[in-house]
Scaffold this active site. Sequence first.
Site, mmCIF file in Angstrom:
data_model
loop_
_atom_site.group_PDB
_atom_site.id
_atom_site.type_symbol
_atom_site.label_atom_id
_atom_site.label_comp_id
_atom_site.label_asym_id
_atom_site.label_seq_id
_atom_site.Cartn_x
_atom_site.Cartn_y
_atom_site.Cartn_z
ATOM 1 N N ARG A 54 -8.232 11.826 -10.654
ATOM 2 C CA ARG A 54 -6.928 11.275 -10.249
ATOM 3 C C ARG A 54 -6.623 10.001 -11.031
ATOM 4 O O ARG A 54 -5.471 9.763 -11.413
ATOM 5 C CB ARG A 54 -6.922 11.023 -8.729
ATOM 6 N N LYS A 113 -0.783 6.811 -8.938
ATOM 7 C CA LYS A 113 -1.272 5.761 -8.038
ATOM 8 C C LYS A 113 -1.066 4.440 -8.774
ATOM 9 O O LYS A 113 -1.947 3.931 -9.467
ATOM 10 C CB LYS A 113 -2.750 6.025 -7.696
HETATM 11 N N1 PLP Z 1 -1.044 8.123 0.294
HETATM 12 C C1 PLP Z 1 -0.985 6.900 -0.270
HETATM 13 C C2 PLP Z 1 0.336 6.331 -0.623
HETATM 14 C C3 PLP Z 1 -2.174 6.185 -0.519
HETATM 15 O O1 PLP Z 1 -2.116 4.974 -1.076
HETATM 16 C C4 PLP Z 1 -3.412 6.765 -0.142
HETATM 17 C C5 PLP Z 1 -4.678 6.073 -0.360
HETATM 18 O O2 PLP Z 1 -4.788 5.078 -1.002
HETATM 19 C C6 PLP Z 1 -3.421 8.036 0.443
HETATM 20 C C7 PLP Z 1 -2.215 8.691 0.649
HETATM 21 C C8 PLP Z 1 -4.712 8.693 0.857
HETATM 22 O O3 PLP Z 1 -5.448 9.051 -0.271
HETATM 23 P P1 PLP Z 1 -7.034 9.248 -0.210
HETATM 24 O O4 PLP Z 1 -7.317 10.236 0.860
HETATM 25 O O5 PLP Z 1 -7.370 9.782 -1.568
HETATM 26 O O6 PLP Z 1 -7.635 7.914 0.069
#
Ligand code: PLP
Length: 286
Positions: free
Chosen positions: A50, A149
């Site tokens: 990712r 991200k």
């Molecule tokens: N959605 C957003 C906007 C996030 O910032 C995050 C985690 O940082 C997630 C969802 C959940 O992602 P993960 O399960 O990979 O931590």
Amino acid sequence: MWIYLNDRFVDRKEAMVSVFDHGFLYGDGVYETLRTYGGRFFMLPQHLARLQRSARLIGLSVPVPEQDWPSLLREAVDRNGLTEAHLRITLSRGEGELGLDPALCPHPTLVVMARPIAQYPAHLFQEGVPLVLATTRRNLATALPPQIKSLNFLNNILAKREAGQAGAFDALMLNAEGLLTECTTSNFFFVSGGCLYTPAVDCGLLDGITREVVLTLAREAGIPVEEGRYPAECLAHADEAFLTNTSMELMPVRSLDGAPIGSGRPGPLTQKLRTLFRANIARFLG
Ligand code: PLP
């Protein structure tokens, strides 16, 4: 605390980034967060993939070769004497003159931080958390894809402010069409009539890695699962809801805008999935 900055570990007092860094000036950069359990990384290849995807989507090359990441992250954890660690990898466009052109920045800035993982109070898991429906809409995927991200987190911060002002734990965000997406740092699930629902990635949300694990575990357990396009009104008839992210794992939701979801207590499917998640962590460690 030891922090990896560009090419070496430094003490946090020396971990300084230029005021000309385009991550600071423009939010130009990406990040990734991951964790360890008992010193071992959870879903490491998925987090690294990712990170690569986020960087590729903004035309940034990751300065650490793929095969070197595990030892670098290991050292970040070990130097800080951690076993239950939360790691943040930040990769910005780097230092450059003022101006939006990425070509102004010859070298990206890389920071790796490892800290003890935050422990959420047990009562939140026992009672569930209150949410508000944000008036701030999730970024339009064709404008700033939530699948990047990105260091530019203002969209989520505006929604988080709404949650804070309402005394809620977090805010649930809709997309421009009024469909459910996610919360400010977590994915959203709800349960209705024994089926597990979560907004589809093309509604404009981050494809959370915990979300993926929960979907896998639910399918393996024979729980009906649907990823789709849901208006907020669906929640009026929901029996349960929960959030997922790396540090919370699964967090039950008790209410939305003050109205209870289902019984207003963590529901049986949420509890079952939490138990399944905890029991299966070892499968996903690297
Ligand atoms: N959605 C957003 C906007 C996030 O910032 C995050 C985690 O940082 C997630 C969802 C959940 O992602 P993960 O399960 O990979 O931590």
